[in-house]
Design an enzyme around this catalytic site. Structure first.
Site, PDB file in Angstrom:
ATOM      1  N   SER A  45     -12.082  -4.944   8.235  1.00  0.00           N
ATOM      2  CA  SER A  45     -13.517  -3.717   7.736  1.00  0.00           C
ATOM      3  C   SER A  45     -12.454  -2.020   8.644  1.00  0.00           C
ATOM      4  O   SER A  45     -11.830  -1.461   8.507  1.00  0.00           O
ATOM      5  CB  SER A  45     -14.873  -3.518   7.821  1.00  0.00           C
ATOM      6  OG  SER A  45     -14.967  -2.514   6.794  1.00  0.00           O
ATOM      7  N   ASP A  61       0.500   3.287  10.202  1.00  0.00           N
ATOM      8  CA  ASP A  61       1.121   4.210   9.556  1.00  0.00           C
ATOM      9  C   ASP A  61       1.509   5.757  10.666  1.00  0.00           C
ATOM     10  O   ASP A  61       2.923   6.208   9.772  1.00  0.00           O
ATOM     11  CB  ASP A  61      -0.076   4.486   8.226  1.00  0.00           C
ATOM     12  CG  ASP A  61       0.167   3.657   7.163  1.00  0.00           C
ATOM     13  OD1 ASP A  61       0.583   3.132   7.714  1.00  0.00           O
ATOM     14  OD2 ASP A  61      -1.266   3.981   6.883  1.00  0.00           O
ATOM     15  N   LYS A 101     -11.193  -6.807   4.185  1.00  0.00           N
ATOM     16  CA  LYS A 101     -11.915  -6.626   3.928  1.00  0.00           C
ATOM     17  C   LYS A 101     -11.861  -4.950   3.667  1.00  0.00           C
ATOM     18  O   LYS A 101     -12.197  -4.375   4.349  1.00  0.00           O
ATOM     19  CB  LYS A 101     -12.989  -6.864   4.294  1.00  0.00           C
ATOM     20  CG  LYS A 101     -14.942  -5.944   4.583  1.00  0.00           C
ATOM     21  CD  LYS A 101     -15.681  -6.705   3.234  1.00  0.00           C
ATOM     22  CE  LYS A 101     -17.042  -6.240   2.870  1.00  0.00           C
ATOM     23  NZ  LYS A 101     -17.384  -5.209   3.191  1.00  0.00           N
TER      24      LYS A 101
END
Length: 714
Positions: free
Chosen positions: A480, A491, A505
């Protein structure tokens, strides 16, 4: 339309069942109370109305666009039977053939609140459960000392995908083998026959008592969760009682043990441990362990197989500083007969014990010394009450990490390792803010709802708290919010992600009230700034480190009907460093280091041992063969433990008893950590040093404009 539901099942099949029961039990169970009778449960008007509301919410507001069709009817039927008889030990193929008449009609019934077919199935299964448990108790009445363990027989460990047994006679044979397996396992663990018989009798009598006490709400909750689970595994129905104590039931954080639990067929399963909680600090309870019994202090254990989740929770909760003992089937157990007992002292989960912490490790390499700062983040937390009260010193992950980074910079560290292993997530805004400590400003995560509307969370603060080289450690239990942070760092090219594939998740749930209970429903999905979802796939590390955690049992992609991975458009974001030119060299150096590392070789040996255990399909019911197999497993455990002791320069254990005594002492010492995995933190530091040696530009954030990424999906 004429109702196609089980008119004969409740009458003809019910009469046949009653006759079968009378034939089975007449004069056979001298020690079983034959006066008890199962009272079939029936749906209520409130449940029917709640069913209609649930069906509407699922079709029109769930993230997954899924209609209620004949195909869905069959899937609900299979999921419901799997919930009620996951190991296929109660129903026969004859029962399945009878029940299959309604298989393709459940969907239309669920749309309109016609619950009777689901209740008919539930009632038949409960009656079959009673039959089997009486049969088991009858075998115990005959005495386990009469059982023959000299034959070359075996039993399938996991029957979840096995064929249904043809008839009652075939089930009788299966149950004889099941009890022989349980007896063998307990004999090999040192129990005598009297203790084994008492333990098994207590287990079966407890389950029998629960079967007789079945309630309408039990059937409704099981049926609704088989239904809601078609959309995704995180969508579920909460009964009114479960809804009243939702927070306590799901985390046990108030004067409990600090573990997130869920129903797993007839067991209660540990999903994860609350960081800083008693179970986490005690160290023996693990995710995917299944609870068999619960004991208060020195009292006799109460078998909880088949119990409702809220009742197991109530039994585990208790006064602070009192002790609760859990008998569990370990996640890595070869079969369900292998259990261990874990004593945990209840306490409150204190926020300060979940807090981020730091240390400095020193690495001497080729005549040069590197000082690496390590920040461990157990969870993404925030003291909301203090925040709302206006306390300027309220605790939160980002505020604490900001302070720790300042202290580490003052210590003159060369790089920073963020340890998010076993971090199950927490406050979303804290993940967003934490990313902001390492970038000047920009988006951190995208959230898409069922209408395809996309919300982008951003760090609007141009200040950067730490601009040096960064490594993020993750594992399968990182989930999460942890995945959002690790994905954003990856990224942005802000650091390297090291470890194993994360949990996956990537969905957001909301709890919505019904006329009867509540519905927890998935309404949104997380996406990285590069466009890929964290759902199902999680975050794939730049450098992989194997883990002892069983990916086949733990992780989003191990769950039935999990939402798939997909991607949307990327959002413009900076790219601070392109690792393309150095990643192969970093991986090669890491591989060479690990191939010569005794700790890593030991980890590989342990993983291979665990994988071999997990692949065991059958276990022998021959005493000599079983004993030889058991001794081999125990000696391997001892060998691995002693090899690890040798690496630390400690005396080896003389035998398994000494090893288990030491493990119990370690569990009792709440300040003892998992030193076995310290070498992974050190490896994170070595990767950091490799980065600095290969390209000094990684030592600080470059002008983002030089590395601005195009807004394209990968």
């Amino acid at each position: 339309m004429k109702r196609p539901f089980l008119p004969s099942l409740s009458r003809k099949a019910g009469a046949t069942l009653a006759l079968t029961l009378s034939l089975l039990v007449s004069g056979a169970y001298a020690k079983v109370d034959e006066s008890a009778r199962y009272e079939p449960v029936a749906p209520t008007i409130d449940q029917a109305r709640a069913n209609i509301l649930i069906a509407r919410q699922l079709q029109f507001t769930h993230f997954r666009n899924l209609g209620i069709s004949d195909d869905l009817s069959g899937d609900v039927f299979d999921a419901y039977l799997n919930y009620l008889d996951s190991q296929r030990v109660y129903l026969t193929q004859q029962d399945i053939d009878t029940l299959s008449r309604v298989k393709r009609h459940l969907g239309s019934a669920l749309k309109t609140g016609q619950l009777q077919p689901g209740f008919d199935i539930y009632n038949l299964v409960q009656q079959r459960v009673i039959e089997r448990l009486k049969f088991a108790l009858h075998l115990l009445d005959d005495g386990i000392n009469e059982m023959d363990f000299s034959q070359d027989d075996q039993i399938l460990v996991d029957r979840s995908e096995a064929n249904w047994e043809a008839d009652s006679a075939a089930l009788d044979d299966l149950w004889v083998r099941r009890i022989k397996n349980a007896v063998l396992a307990q004999r090999l663990n040192g129990s005598d026959d009297d203790a084994i018989e008492e333990n098994l009798r207590r287990r079966y009598e407890g389950q029998l008592k629960r079967a007789y006490q079945a309630r309408s709400e039990d059937a409704f909750q099981a049926y609704m969760n088989a239904f809601t689970g078609m959309w995704d595994p995180h969508t579920s129905y909460f009964s009114p009682r479960t809804s009243e104590n939702f927070n306590i039931n799901m985390s046990l954080s108030l004067e409990g043990i600090g573990a997130v639990l869920q129903s797993d067929n007839e067991y209660t399963k540990v999903v994860r441990l609350v960081p800083g909680g008693p179970a986490s600090k005690q160290g023996q309870l693990q995710p995917a362990d299944r609870i068999v019994s619960v004991a208060q202090g020195e009292d006799k254990a109460v078998n909880v197989i088949g119990w409702r989740l809220d009742e197991v929770v109530d039994l585990i909760r208790g006064p602070r500083n009192s002790t609760v003992s859990l008998e569990v089937i370990p996640a890595n157990a070869a079969d369900e007969t292998i259990t261990r007992t874990i004593a945990i002292k209840r306490d409150e989960v204190k926020l300060e014990e979940q807090s981020a912490s730091k240390e400095v490790i020193q690495l001497d390499r080729n005549g040069q010394t590197y000082r690496i700062g390590v920040i461990d983040i157990p969870t993404f937390y925030a003291d909301f009450q203090a925040m709302q009260a206006g306390d300027p010193n309220y605790k939160s992950t980002t505020r604490d990490v900001r302070k720790l980074i300042s202290e580490l910079k003052a210590d003159g560290v060369d790089g920073l390792v963020m340890d998010l292993r076993n971090n199950g997530g927490g406050a979303l805004h804290e993940a967003n803010d934490l990313v902001g400590l390492f970038i000047d400003k920009g988006p951190t995560v995208q959230i898409r709802n069922a209408n395809n509307d996309v919300q982008v969370l951003e760090d609007g603060d141009p200040s950067v708290v730490y601009d040096g080289p960064l490594v993020v450690l993750v594992n399968r239990m990182s989930a999460s919010a942890s995945e959002i942070f690790a994905g954003a760092i990856q990224d942005y090219g802000r650091g390297l992600v090291v470890g194993s594939q994360t949990f996956g998740k990537g969905t957001v749930q909301a709890v919505r009230p019904l006329n009867h209970g509540q519905l927890k429903i998935t309404q949104s999905k997380f996406y990285r700034v590069s466009g890929g979802s964290t759902q199902h796939k999680g975050v794939i590390p730049d450098i992989e480190i194997p883990s002892r955690i069983d990916k086949a049992r733990i992780g989003e992609d191990a769950l039935d009907h999990a939402l798939p991975w997909d991607q949307i458009e990327a959002v413009p974001h900076a790219r601070y460093f392109d690792f393309t030119n150095v990643i192969d060299e970093l991986r090669q150096r890491h591989g060479e280091r690990f191939n010569s590392s005794p700790e890593f070789k030991l980890l590989q040996e342990e993983i291979a041992f665990l994988n071999q255990q997990r692949k065991t399909d059958f276990v022998s019911l021959n005493l000599d063969k079983r004993k030889a197999h058991h001794n081999q497993i125990e000696q391997t455990r001892l060998s691995i433990a002693n090899a690890r002791r040798e690496l630390r320069g400690e005396e080896p254990f003389a035998d398994l008893e000494a090893l288990e005594d030491w493990q119990n002492q370690q569990a009792a010492d709440l300040d003892s950590g998992d030193e076995e995995m310290d070498f992974i933190i050190r490896e994170g530091g070595h990767i950091m040093a490799d980065m600095l040696e290969l390209d000094q530009r990684m030592a600080s954030i470059l002008a983002p404009s030089r590395y601005t990424a195009k807004a394209e999906a990968p």
